[in-house]
Motif scaffolding. Structure first.
Motif, PDB file in Angstrom:
ATOM      1  N   LEU A  12       0.724  -1.304  -0.094  1.00 16.86           N
ATOM      2  CA  LEU A  12       0.156  -0.264  -0.392  1.00 16.86           C
ATOM      3  C   LEU A  12       0.252   0.871  -0.017  1.00 16.86           C
ATOM      4  O   LEU A  12       1.484   1.551   0.489  1.00 16.86           O
ATOM      5  N   ARG A  13       0.730   1.581  -1.097  1.00 20.61           N
ATOM      6  CA  ARG A  13       1.726   2.826  -1.496  1.00 20.61           C
ATOM      7  C   ARG A  13       0.972   4.180  -0.614  1.00 20.61           C
ATOM      8  O   ARG A  13      -0.502   4.015  -0.074  1.00 20.61           O
ATOM      9  N   PRO A  14       1.901   5.543  -0.408  1.00 20.04           N
ATOM     10  CA  PRO A  14       0.780   6.527   0.407  1.00 20.04           C
ATOM     11  C   PRO A  14       0.252   7.444  -0.633  1.00 20.04           C
ATOM     12  O   PRO A  14      -0.861   8.012   0.599  1.00 20.04           O
ATOM     13  N   ASP A  15      -0.241   6.965  -1.728  1.00 16.96           N
ATOM     14  CA  ASP A  15      -1.878   7.753  -2.306  1.00 16.96           C
ATOM     15  C   ASP A  15      -2.423   6.198  -2.282  1.00 16.96           C
ATOM     16  O   ASP A  15      -3.162   6.899  -3.284  1.00 16.96           O
ATOM     17  N   LEU A  16      -2.253   6.078  -1.273  1.00 24.84           N
ATOM     18  CA  LEU A  16      -3.317   4.731  -1.484  1.00 24.84           C
ATOM     19  C   LEU A  16      -3.329   3.653  -2.773  1.00 24.84           C
ATOM     20  O   LEU A  16      -4.421   2.665  -3.099  1.00 24.84           O
ATOM     21  N   THR A  17      -2.580   3.893  -3.716  1.00 25.80           N
ATOM     22  CA  THR A  17      -2.779   2.739  -4.663  1.00 25.80           C
ATOM     23  C   THR A  17      -1.867   1.587  -4.320  1.00 25.80           C
ATOM     24  O   THR A  17      -0.909   1.665  -2.808  1.00 25.80           O
ATOM     25  N   VAL A  18      -1.981   0.002  -4.583  1.00 26.71           N
ATOM     26  CA  VAL A  18      -1.554  -0.956  -3.878  1.00 26.71           C
ATOM     27  C   VAL A  18      -0.766  -1.426  -5.213  1.00 26.71           C
ATOM     28  O   VAL A  18      -1.406  -1.736  -6.442  1.00 26.71           O
ATOM     29  N   GLU A  19       0.697  -2.145  -4.949  1.00 28.86           N
ATOM     30  CA  GLU A  19       1.019  -2.261  -6.011  1.00 28.86           C
ATOM     31  C   GLU A  19       1.935  -3.644  -5.989  1.00 28.86           C
ATOM     32  O   GLU A  19       2.279  -3.804  -4.650  1.00 28.86           O
ATOM     33  N   ARG A  20       2.620  -4.621  -6.997  1.00 32.33           N
ATOM     34  CA  ARG A  20       3.531  -5.327  -6.388  1.00 32.33           C
ATOM     35  C   ARG A  20       4.666  -5.498  -6.459  1.00 32.33           C
ATOM     36  O   ARG A  20       4.717  -4.188  -7.214  1.00 32.33           O
ATOM     37  N   ALA A  21       5.302  -4.822  -4.887  1.00 29.10           N
ATOM     38  CA  ALA A  21       6.562  -4.384  -4.413  1.00 29.10           C
ATOM     39  C   ALA A  21       6.618  -4.754  -3.927  1.00 29.10           C
ATOM     40  O   ALA A  21       6.556  -5.754  -2.864  1.00 29.10           O
ATOM     41  N   ASP A  22       8.711  -4.808  -3.723  1.00 28.62           N
ATOM     42  CA  ASP A  22       9.264  -5.252  -2.218  1.00 28.62           C
ATOM     43  C   ASP A  22       9.615  -4.053  -1.667  1.00 28.62           C
ATOM     44  O   ASP A  22       9.848  -2.792  -1.875  1.00 28.62           O
ATOM     45  N   VAL A  23      10.141  -4.384  -0.076  1.00 27.63           N
ATOM     46  CA  VAL A  23      10.053  -3.133   1.061  1.00 27.63           C
ATOM     47  C   VAL A  23      11.386  -3.825   1.567  1.00 27.63           C
ATOM     48  O   VAL A  23      11.597  -4.959   2.466  1.00 27.63           O
ATOM     49  N   LEU A  24      12.521  -2.499   1.492  1.00 21.98           N
ATOM     50  CA  LEU A  24      13.762  -3.016   2.441  1.00 21.98           C
ATOM     51  C   LEU A  24      14.551  -2.047   3.256  1.00 21.98           C
ATOM     52  O   LEU A  24      13.760  -0.922   3.109  1.00 21.98           O
ATOM     53  N   VAL A  25      14.099  -2.594   4.838  1.00 21.71           N
ATOM     54  CA  VAL A  25      14.263  -1.711   5.520  1.00 21.71           C
ATOM     55  C   VAL A  25      15.617  -2.098   6.316  1.00 21.71           C
ATOM     56  O   VAL A  25      16.332  -2.903   6.050  1.00 21.71           O
ATOM     57  N   SER A  26      16.303  -0.972   6.792  1.00 23.23           N
ATOM     58  CA  SER A  26      17.387  -0.677   7.672  1.00 23.23           C
ATOM     59  C   SER A  26      16.802  -1.659   9.332  1.00 23.23           C
ATOM     60  O   SER A  26      16.325  -0.724   9.443  1.00 23.23           O
ATOM     61  N   GLN A  27      18.337  -2.213   9.265  1.00 18.37           N
ATOM     62  CA  GLN A  27      17.610  -2.273  11.123  1.00 18.37           C
ATOM     63  C   GLN A  27      18.674  -2.143  12.164  1.00 18.37           C
ATOM     64  O   GLN A  27      18.591  -1.605  13.096  1.00 18.37           O
ATOM     65  N   ASP A  28      19.001  -0.951  10.732  1.00 18.04           N
ATOM     66  CA  ASP A  28      20.186  -0.213  11.793  1.00 18.04           C
ATOM     67  C   ASP A  28      19.429   0.856  11.997  1.00 18.04           C
ATOM     68  O   ASP A  28      19.609   2.110  13.122  1.00 18.04           O
ATOM     69  N   SER A  29      19.445   2.050  10.940  1.00 19.56           N
ATOM     70  CA  SER A  29      18.520   3.421  10.923  1.00 19.56           C
ATOM     71  C   SER A  29      17.012   3.289  11.691  1.00 19.56           C
ATOM     72  O   SER A  29      16.598   3.703  12.062  1.00 19.56           O
TER      73      SER A  29
END
Ligand SMILES: N[C@@H](CCSC[C@H]1O[C@@H](n2cnc3c(=O)[nH]cnc32)[C@H](O)[C@@H]1O)C(=O)O
Ligand SMILES: [Zn+2]
Length: 432
Positions: A12-29
């Motif tokens: 779910l993107r900030p504009d409320l569209t939905v797309e197939r995607a991956d999300v990469l997060v930093s566990q340090d920051s």
């Protein structure tokens, strides 16, 4: 450098569209590094979101998390009688250990239902802060001051403690804890005390959180005594400010809605509590149309009776339509924004939007369920069909708090047993 890839799902993107995607997060920051098309990103560790929907962690904008111990203890009464006859006598018996036990239980319930941030009002706040720290969640905490029924010394000490706690705990848990100064409400804190202590809070740049205009019985005495609507009175004292948000805001007239908009004061809307205590219907669409930031809160578990923000979104949409007498009011996308972006804005966290650079606070919903079939519109599902129990993983600040429905930050069985024991002993003491 440790990076976690949330992979295989829809996002779910900030504009409320939905797309197939991956999300990469930093566990340090603790930030989102990137949201990109499947296969474009690599991480050190993976969280499987296949068949799922990745959403921003939900923001519970008003609660009393330790009140889980009072869940189901006193139902079916209006606010004033419920507080005075049932809740306050039991709360008078609460120990620091009780509050710790109740808070841990409530935080587990939140993690299980995809909530990563909360705004809390209570006492024994250090216990709640320690529980939030252990939970790995984000919170705005504070000590709630009440002066009615107290002598001058006790009243002052309450307000002083609210200031002290707000100063002391701000920035705790590696910055995941922020604070507010908290007069309980406009009728439970006397005018002289507000006039004395609010300027001190403001000069210290403390944010303010209070209950306001929750019931008609709270409005009438203020109009009688001060000849002003409650929020005009609050503004006169200096309480309304860009960093203030009021819980409830049910009985607000047009002049008060304008005042909220002009001063940048937000509202934490608590639909289930407002229905259960028959407090009334907040004019949420009118507030939003006027430009007021409105988030959603569960209130405490004793007036709800759960802490599931999916229930709360559905309730907000339903009661918002009834209040406006308009089925198009407070629509699905609006309640999803209220429970994510708006809540984060009220609390002052850079969360609520899945985009690079914001806090890595998210939940993954398992869409593989009969009640989520077919999938015409996932935003509609978030507002109207998803239950908290559909949440599969919860991540806050880049850390996995729940993986495959198993809470990693607490021993859930032990917390539930301890909460049950504390609740039973509490009721026993209160009945003596
Ligand atoms: N220091 C205070 C405690 C206040 S904590 C915050 C209070 O808000 C109460 N509360 C819970 N839900 C609501 C609500 O909907 N409206 C107003 N108060 C509530 C809750 O029971 C708790 O007593 C004292 O000396 O009494
Ligand atoms: Zn409340």
């Amino acid at each position: 450098m440790s990076e976690l890839l949330v992979t295989g799902g829809q996002v779910l993107r900030p504009d409320l569209t939905v797309e197939r995607a991956d999300v990469l997060v930093s566990q340090d920051s603790g930030d989102i590094v990137a949201v990109d098309e499947p296969g474009a990103l690599d991480g050190d560790d993976e969280l499987d979101a296949s068949g799922g929907l990745v959403i921003p962690g939900l923001v519970n904008a008003h609660t009393h998390v330790a009140m889980t111990l009072l869940r189901g203890l006193a139902d079916d009464k209006p606010l004033d009688a419920w507080l005075q006859e049932d809740v306050w006598p039991v709360e008078a018996e609460l120990t620091a250990e009780d509050i710790r036990a109740g808070a841990e239980l409530g935080l587990i319930e939140m993690i299980r239902s995809g909530t990563t941030a909360l705004s809390d009002m209570y006492f024994e706040v250090e216990e709640i802060a320690d529980a939030v720290d252990q939970a790995g969640m984000r919170a705005v905490l504070g000590f709630t001051a009440v002066t009615v029924g107290k002598d001058d010394e006790a009243a002052r000490s309450d307000l002083r403690e609210s200031l002290d706690v707000a100063r002391k705990l701000d920035g705790a848990a590696d910055g995941r804890i922020r604070t507010t100064f908290q007069p309980h409400s406009l009728t439970t804190v006397g005018e002289d005390y507000l006039r004395e202590f609010v300027p001190e809070a403001l000069s210290d740049d403390l944010s303010i959180h209070l209950h306001a205009n929750e019931t008609r019985d709270e409005v009438t005495p203020i109009v009688d005594e001060h000849g002003q609507r409650p929020l005009a009175y609050a503004d006169d004292i200096g309480l309304l400010d860009g960093d203030t948000y009021v819980a409830h805001g049910v009985h607000v007239d047009d002049s008060e809605i304008d005042l909220l908009a002009e001063t940048g004061t937000g509202v934490a809307h608590c639909p289930a509590s407002n229905m259960k205590l028959a407090s009334g219907m907040a004019p949420v669409q009118d507030l939003l149309d006027a430009g007021v930031t409105v988030g959603i809160g569960t209130d405490g578990a004793a007036s709800n009776n759960d802490l599931d923000m999916f229930d709360e979104m559905r309730d907000a949409a339903m009661i918002g339509k009834l209040a406006a007498d308009d089925a198009s009011a407070v629509d699905a996308g609006t309640v999803v924004e209220m429970a994510t972006q708006n809540g984060a804005d009220l609390l002052g966290f850079d969360s609520g939007r899945l985009e690079a650079g914001t806090n890595a606070d998210l939940a993954v919903i398992d869409l593989d369920a009969p009640h989520l079939t077919p999938a015409h519109d996932l935003v509609s599902h978030l507002a109207y069909a998803v239950h908290g129990s559909d949440v599969r993983h919860t991540v806050c600040d880049g850390e996995v708090l729940m993986r495959d429905r198993s809470v990693e930050v607490f021993n859930e069985r032990a917390v539930r047993d301890r909460a049950s024991e504390h609740a039973a002993a509490l009721v026993e003491r209160a009945s003596d």
